[in-house]
Design a protein around this motif. Structure first.
Motif, PDB file in Angstrom:
ATOM      1  N   ALA A 251    -102.803  21.824 -36.294  1.00 29.97           N
ATOM      2  CA  ALA A 251    -103.509  22.738 -35.388  1.00 29.97           C
ATOM      3  C   ALA A 251    -104.656  23.431 -36.094  1.00 29.97           C
ATOM      4  O   ALA A 251    -105.730  23.635 -35.517  1.00 29.97           O
ATOM      5  CB  ALA A 251    -102.523  23.769 -34.838  1.00 29.97           C
ATOM      6  N   GLY A 252    -104.451  23.793 -37.365  1.00 26.75           N
ATOM      7  CA  GLY A 252    -105.529  24.421 -38.119  1.00 26.75           C
ATOM      8  C   GLY A 252    -106.701  23.496 -38.335  1.00 26.75           C
ATOM      9  O   GLY A 252    -107.864  23.916 -38.244  1.00 26.75           O
ATOM     10  N   VAL A 253    -106.428  22.205 -38.624  1.00 22.36           N
ATOM     11  CA  VAL A 253    -107.511  21.242 -38.823  1.00 22.36           C
ATOM     12  C   VAL A 253    -108.303  21.052 -37.539  1.00 22.36           C
ATOM     13  O   VAL A 253    -109.543  21.079 -37.535  1.00 22.36           O
ATOM     14  CB  VAL A 253    -106.936  19.902 -39.320  1.00 22.36           C
ATOM     15  CG1 VAL A 253    -108.024  18.831 -39.337  1.00 22.36           C
ATOM     16  CG2 VAL A 253    -106.354  20.062 -40.715  1.00 22.36           C
ATOM     17  N   TRP A 254    -107.606  20.858 -36.409  1.00 21.98           N
ATOM     18  CA  TRP A 254    -108.306  20.670 -35.144  1.00 21.98           C
ATOM     19  C   TRP A 254    -109.096  21.912 -34.755  1.00 21.98           C
ATOM     20  O   TRP A 254    -110.208  21.817 -34.232  1.00 21.98           O
ATOM     21  CB  TRP A 254    -107.303  20.320 -34.041  1.00 21.98           C
ATOM     22  CG  TRP A 254    -106.987  18.866 -33.988  1.00 21.98           C
ATOM     23  CD1 TRP A 254    -105.987  18.209 -34.645  1.00 21.98           C
ATOM     24  CD2 TRP A 254    -107.682  17.871 -33.240  1.00 21.98           C
ATOM     25  NE1 TRP A 254    -106.022  16.875 -34.362  1.00 21.98           N
ATOM     26  CE2 TRP A 254    -107.052  16.627 -33.494  1.00 21.98           C
ATOM     27  CE3 TRP A 254    -108.771  17.895 -32.390  1.00 21.98           C
ATOM     28  CZ2 TRP A 254    -107.473  15.438 -32.929  1.00 21.98           C
ATOM     29  CZ3 TRP A 254    -109.197  16.706 -31.808  1.00 21.98           C
ATOM     30  CH2 TRP A 254    -108.561  15.496 -32.082  1.00 21.98           C
ATOM     31  N   THR A 255    -108.542  23.090 -35.017  1.00 26.53           N
ATOM     32  CA  THR A 255    -109.268  24.322 -34.691  1.00 26.53           C
ATOM     33  C   THR A 255    -110.550  24.428 -35.498  1.00 26.53           C
ATOM     34  O   THR A 255    -111.608  24.794 -34.977  1.00 26.53           O
ATOM     35  CB  THR A 255    -108.371  25.540 -34.954  1.00 26.53           C
ATOM     36  OG1 THR A 255    -107.182  25.428 -34.157  1.00 26.53           O
ATOM     37  CG2 THR A 255    -109.081  26.824 -34.600  1.00 26.53           C
ATOM     38  N   ARG A 256    -110.480  24.102 -36.801  1.00 28.12           N
ATOM     39  CA  ARG A 256    -111.686  24.165 -37.639  1.00 28.12           C
ATOM     40  C   ARG A 256    -112.728  23.173 -37.169  1.00 28.12           C
ATOM     41  O   ARG A 256    -113.927  23.460 -37.169  1.00 28.12           O
ATOM     42  CB  ARG A 256    -111.313  23.918 -39.106  1.00 28.12           C
ATOM     43  CG  ARG A 256    -110.597  25.063 -39.769  1.00 28.12           C
ATOM     44  CD  ARG A 256    -110.650  24.932 -41.282  1.00 28.12           C
ATOM     45  NE  ARG A 256    -109.992  23.715 -41.736  1.00 28.12           N
ATOM     46  CZ  ARG A 256    -108.700  23.617 -42.011  1.00 28.12           C
ATOM     47  NH1 ARG A 256    -107.922  24.672 -41.872  1.00 28.12           N
ATOM     48  NH2 ARG A 256    -108.173  22.485 -42.444  1.00 28.12           N
ATOM     49  N   MET A 257    -112.280  21.981 -36.771  1.00 29.00           N
ATOM     50  CA  MET A 257    -113.237  20.980 -36.307  1.00 29.00           C
ATOM     51  C   MET A 257    -113.864  21.385 -34.971  1.00 29.00           C
ATOM     52  O   MET A 257    -115.057  21.167 -34.742  1.00 29.00           O
ATOM     53  CB  MET A 257    -112.559  19.619 -36.175  1.00 29.00           C
ATOM     54  CG  MET A 257    -112.073  19.018 -37.483  1.00 29.00           C
ATOM     55  SD  MET A 257    -113.382  18.761 -38.707  1.00 29.00           S
ATOM     56  CE  MET A 257    -113.034  20.100 -39.848  1.00 29.00           C
ATOM     57  N   PHE A 258    -113.070  21.992 -34.070  1.00 29.66           N
ATOM     58  CA  PHE A 258    -113.633  22.462 -32.808  1.00 29.66           C
ATOM     59  C   PHE A 258    -114.665  23.565 -33.046  1.00 29.66           C
ATOM     60  O   PHE A 258    -115.688  23.642 -32.361  1.00 29.66           O
ATOM     61  CB  PHE A 258    -112.522  22.970 -31.889  1.00 29.66           C
ATOM     62  CG  PHE A 258    -111.918  21.905 -31.017  1.00 29.66           C
ATOM     63  CD1 PHE A 258    -112.677  21.249 -30.067  1.00 29.66           C
ATOM     64  CD2 PHE A 258    -110.592  21.540 -31.161  1.00 29.66           C
ATOM     65  CE1 PHE A 258    -112.133  20.261 -29.268  1.00 29.66           C
ATOM     66  CE2 PHE A 258    -110.034  20.550 -30.367  1.00 29.66           C
ATOM     67  CZ  PHE A 258    -110.797  19.904 -29.422  1.00 29.66           C
ATOM     68  N   ARG A 259    -114.404  24.415 -34.016  1.00 27.93           N
ATOM     69  CA  ARG A 259    -115.353  25.497 -34.298  1.00 27.93           C
ATOM     70  C   ARG A 259    -116.633  24.973 -34.933  1.00 27.93           C
ATOM     71  O   ARG A 259    -117.665  25.654 -34.884  1.00 27.93           O
ATOM     72  CB  ARG A 259    -114.698  26.543 -35.197  1.00 27.93           C
ATOM     73  CG  ARG A 259    -113.501  27.242 -34.575  1.00 27.93           C
ATOM     74  CD  ARG A 259    -113.034  28.417 -35.373  1.00 27.93           C
ATOM     75  NE  ARG A 259    -113.980  29.531 -35.306  1.00 27.93           N
ATOM     76  CZ  ARG A 259    -113.764  30.729 -35.841  1.00 27.93           C
ATOM     77  NH1 ARG A 259    -112.613  30.981 -36.455  1.00 27.93           N
ATOM     78  NH2 ARG A 259    -114.662  31.676 -35.772  1.00 27.93           N
ATOM     79  N   ARG A 260    -116.564  23.795 -35.550  1.00 30.94           N
ATOM     80  CA  ARG A 260    -117.790  23.179 -36.046  1.00 30.94           C
ATOM     81  C   ARG A 260    -118.638  22.658 -34.893  1.00 30.94           C
ATOM     82  O   ARG A 260    -119.864  22.663 -34.970  1.00 30.94           O
ATOM     83  CB  ARG A 260    -117.452  22.029 -36.994  1.00 30.94           C
ATOM     84  CG  ARG A 260    -116.957  22.456 -38.364  1.00 30.94           C
ATOM     85  CD  ARG A 260    -116.872  21.258 -39.293  1.00 30.94           C
ATOM     86  NE  ARG A 260    -116.365  21.621 -40.607  1.00 30.94           N
ATOM     87  CZ  ARG A 260    -116.244  20.773 -41.623  1.00 30.94           C
ATOM     88  NH1 ARG A 260    -116.616  19.511 -41.472  1.00 30.94           N
ATOM     89  NH2 ARG A 260    -115.777  21.174 -42.791  1.00 30.94           N
ATOM     90  N   ALA A 261    -117.970  22.169 -33.859  1.00 26.70           N
ATOM     91  CA  ALA A 261    -118.693  21.587 -32.737  1.00 26.70           C
ATOM     92  C   ALA A 261    -119.110  22.621 -31.703  1.00 26.70           C
ATOM     93  O   ALA A 261    -120.115  22.435 -31.018  1.00 26.70           O
ATOM     94  CB  ALA A 261    -117.834  20.516 -32.066  1.00 26.70           C
ATOM     95  N   VAL A 262    -118.348  23.714 -31.568  1.00 25.61           N
ATOM     96  CA  VAL A 262    -118.594  24.717 -30.530  1.00 25.61           C
ATOM     97  C   VAL A 262    -118.625  26.090 -31.192  1.00 25.61           C
ATOM     98  O   VAL A 262    -117.867  26.363 -32.123  1.00 25.61           O
ATOM     99  CB  VAL A 262    -117.497  24.677 -29.442  1.00 25.61           C
ATOM    100  CG1 VAL A 262    -117.900  25.543 -28.247  1.00 25.61           C
ATOM    101  CG2 VAL A 262    -117.219  23.259 -28.999  1.00 25.61           C
ATOM    102  N   SER A 263    -119.483  26.965 -30.677  1.00 23.91           N
ATOM    103  CA  SER A 263    -119.548  28.343 -31.181  1.00 23.91           C
ATOM    104  C   SER A 263    -118.422  29.145 -30.521  1.00 23.91           C
ATOM    105  O   SER A 263    -118.598  29.751 -29.459  1.00 23.91           O
ATOM    106  CB  SER A 263    -120.911  28.958 -30.864  1.00 23.91           C
ATOM    107  OG  SER A 263    -121.942  28.241 -31.495  1.00 23.91           O
TER     108      SER A 263
END
Length: 683
Positions: free
Chosen positions: A641-653
């Protein structure tokens, strides 16, 4: 100055020393039995035998050389004052190489050793010549290396290298000087010149203590600190073995006998070895000092930039692995003590295996300190604080290495994604997806009674794509799926609880599954394919725990606000990011795009807890047609969940919002109105 070779009449001719261009100290083998040998009874990697030969770490080699030089009165006169200064210096970590650097920087002290070779009474080198000149030390240093060449202790190439190194390369010069001085002391010892050390001298072991094994009955934190030191020594031995093999290969390449791309295969090993030459010194010293003097966060002081080499090492794994497979037929023909088919791939796994051990070791030390009731609360707070600081630093380095690995593999998977599509996308659509950030095999639950397996999720900078793997046939349903539930494929690594053997520790070895590689069970492969994977010569990296969050302390809650036990850390499921879903014939399966969501339409993501310690990542998006799309990734570990959250924050503000009462972490897209966010939160 008369040549020394004629004096010894062939005695020195029998001494053959082989030096690499770097001239690492392990190239010189002392003919004396080490005073403090390191005997590892259980292997820490597949590349070493079940029982290692006696080995001296760089820390022990430096202390041992100091002890031997103090037995030579002419040198002890200059060396002992330097040791007194080192002992009085209030350094958190003392390095036994520092007094040797100071001593060897004075060229005339080295020439004293050459004078001792011929006679303690006849000076063949005038130590006072050109004393008033500005280049006095340079002149004495040149005379020393010229004398070593005349005596057969060094080659002309080694002398040129020693005289050409700059101040920034002082470690390289020190390694060469230590090797030659050790050879000189061997000769003097055979001649009986070395005397007993002066009892008035402070013993070097008092200034530079060492511990590799804790005595019986020692506190648990002392046992774990000794384990940290012992496993670091074993790691240094593996690095030196790998570097010795690389030097052997490079020597054949330089001679023109073989053609191997050594820069691609071994390009970062020398940098890792140079980093741990300093880091291991600090660990061995820190593990041996009293508990109240242990500041584990000081181990990383000034070395943070040096650990970036692990990120480069992980990122270049694919290229190094490919180059090694191509060179393997040639490497098999080399005459060496290391098996290039079995040992070298195992040694290449050691750097990241060791990197994954540091957080566990620092965590266990903090646990043991908290459980020790005999320590004062002030000592507990100091040591635990430093251990947790070291834990955070080691996990940050680990996360950077993992992300570098993912970035490098994403570049490869980016092209493979378009090759696997059953219906090719236009070039304009391909450019619109952006860079690939994350990919994973998932299972999509369409409704409560209908489960669809074989999904793969690809998160690009501009789109989140959910694909169906396997049959290229399209689904009969044409309506948009409004709510889907998917779960990341996770696996529990039983090797995180390794079987204890005599003389070994549970934290000494990590045989984790490879990162970003599909398993035979997951891909439908049989036992034969699994057997082939274990016999492969590829050096694949293990999975990496990147985001474990600390929980409340089990004891002494007033001591720290955050604490976690090593047992709970080991029981955490490891993330396994899979790449290609392969058929039994090795052909990659085709992909059919089922859902394509623009990342700019994502309005909210949330991470909440599920039963049995799992987490759920929910993604909500507002589509162009006004519909709302909800995707819930369930049965995830907290790390996933932490990895996916970090990747989503890279793609979206995304910005953090107030957490819900049940502890759910919510991130919202600021571009959506507050009324929409309130409606999403209510839903």
């Amino acid at each position: 100055m008369q040549p020394f070779a004629s004096i010894f009449q062939g005695k020195l001719a029998s001494l053959t020393f082989k030096f690499t261009s770097k001239c690492f100290p392990f190239c010189m083998r002392s003919r004396r039995r080490p005073l403090v040998p390191f005997d590892n009874s259980s292997s820490t990697s597949r590349a070493v035998s079940m029982r290692r030969a006696a080995y001296m770490s760089p820390y022990d080699r430096a202390v041992h050389l100091i002890e031997r030089m103090l037995r030579l009165p002419s040198i002890a006169t200059y060396l002992y004052p330097i040791l007194i200064d080192e002992n009085s210096t209030p350094d958190v970590c003392k390095n036994p190489r520092n007094p040797l650097k100071t001593l060897f920087a004075r060229g005339y002290t080295l020439n004293i050793l050459l004078n001792e070779l011929e006679s303690p009474f006849v000076a063949t080198i005038n130590l006072y010549e050109l004393m008033d000149e500005s280049n006095y030390e340079t002149c004495q240093t040149e005379r020393f290396w010229k004398g070593c060449v005349d005596a057969g202790l060094a080659t002309p190439e080694m002398m040129d290298r020693a005289l050409s190194v700059s101040e920034e390369s002082s470690d390289e010069y020190l390694d060469m000087a230590m090797a030659v001085v050790s050879a000189i002391l061997d000769i003097l010892q055979e001649r009986g010149v070395l005397a007993s050390p002066d009892p008035r001298y402070i013993k070097p072991r008092t200034i530079y203590p060492v511990v590799n094994y804790a005595p019986d009955g020692a506190p648990k934190h002392a046992v774990l600190a000794a384990e940290l030191s012992r496993t670091e020594v074993a790691y240094m031995q593996d690095l030196e073995r790998l570097m010795a093999f690389a030097a052997n290969v490079k020597a054949h390449v330089d001679s023109g006998s073989i053609k191997v791309d050594t820069a691609t295969i071994f390009g970062h090993i020398s940098d890792i070895l140079a980093l741990h030459l300093k880091f291991s010194m600090r660990i061995q010293y820190m593990a041996a000092v009293p508990v109240e003097s242990q500041y584990f966060d000081a181990l990383f002081a000034g070395l943070s930039e040096g650990f970036v080499v692990y990120s480069r090492f992980c990122a270049s794994r694919e290229h190094a692995q490919k180059a090694y497979r191509q060179a393997l037929p040639v490497l098999r023909q080399l005459d060496c003590t290391i098996d290039p088919v079995f040992d070298v791939p195992s040694l290449f796994m050691r750097p990241v295996q060791r990197l994954a051990q540091y957080p566990m070791l620092f965590q266990s030390i903090a646990d043991a300190i908290c459980e020790n009731a005999h320590l004062s609360q002030a000592t507990q707070a100091q040591v635990v604080k430093s251990a947790y600081s070291a834990l955070r630093m080691s996990k940050r380095i680990l996360r950077q290495a993992n992300e570098a690995t993912r970035e490098a593999l994403n570049e490869t998977q980016y092209g493979e994604f378009f090759e696997r599509l059953d219906i090719p996308l236009s070039s304009h659509t391909q450019m619109g997806l952006g860079r690939l950030l994350l990919s994973s095999k998932v299972s999509a639950l369409v409704s409560s009674d209908y489960l669809v397996d074989g999904r793969e999720a690809f998160l690009f900078e501009n789109n989140l794509v959910l694909c169906k793997a396997g049959s290229p046939e399209r689904e009969s349903k044409t309506s948009r799926i409004k709510r889907t539930l998917s779960s990341l494929q996770i696996m529990r690594s039983p090797s995180l609880r390794p079987k204890r053997e005599s003389g070994s520790s549970a934290s000494s070895t990590l045989h984790s599954p490879p990162l970003l590689a599909s398993s035979p069970e997951a891909d439908g492969l049989g036992e034969k394919s699994a057997l082939r994977s274990t016999e492969s010569t590829e050096f694949q990296l293990p999975t990496i725990d990147t985001g474990y969050s600390l929980t409340a302390p089990p004891c002494n809650p007033a001591l720290l606000s955050s604490h976690a036990s090593l047992t709970s850390l080991r029981e955490k499921p490891m993330i396994r990011f899979t790449t290609d879903v392969a058929c039994e014939d090795g052909i990659k399966t085709k992909l059919t795009v089922c859902e394509q969501i623009p990342t700019c339409a994502i309005s909210r993501i949330s991470v909440g807890a599920e039963a049995h310690g799992f987490a759920r990542l929910t993604v909500q998006a507002m589509m162009v047609d006004g519909g709302e799309l909800v995707m819930a990734f369930g049965q995830m570990s907290s790390e996933a969940a932490g990895v996916w959250t970090r990747m989503f924050r890279r793609a979206v503000s995304l910005v953090p919002a107030d957490a819900c009462a049940d502890g759910t972490c919510v991130l919202v897209n600021p571009k959506f109105s507050e009324s929409q966010q309130a409606r999403h939160l209510a839903a």
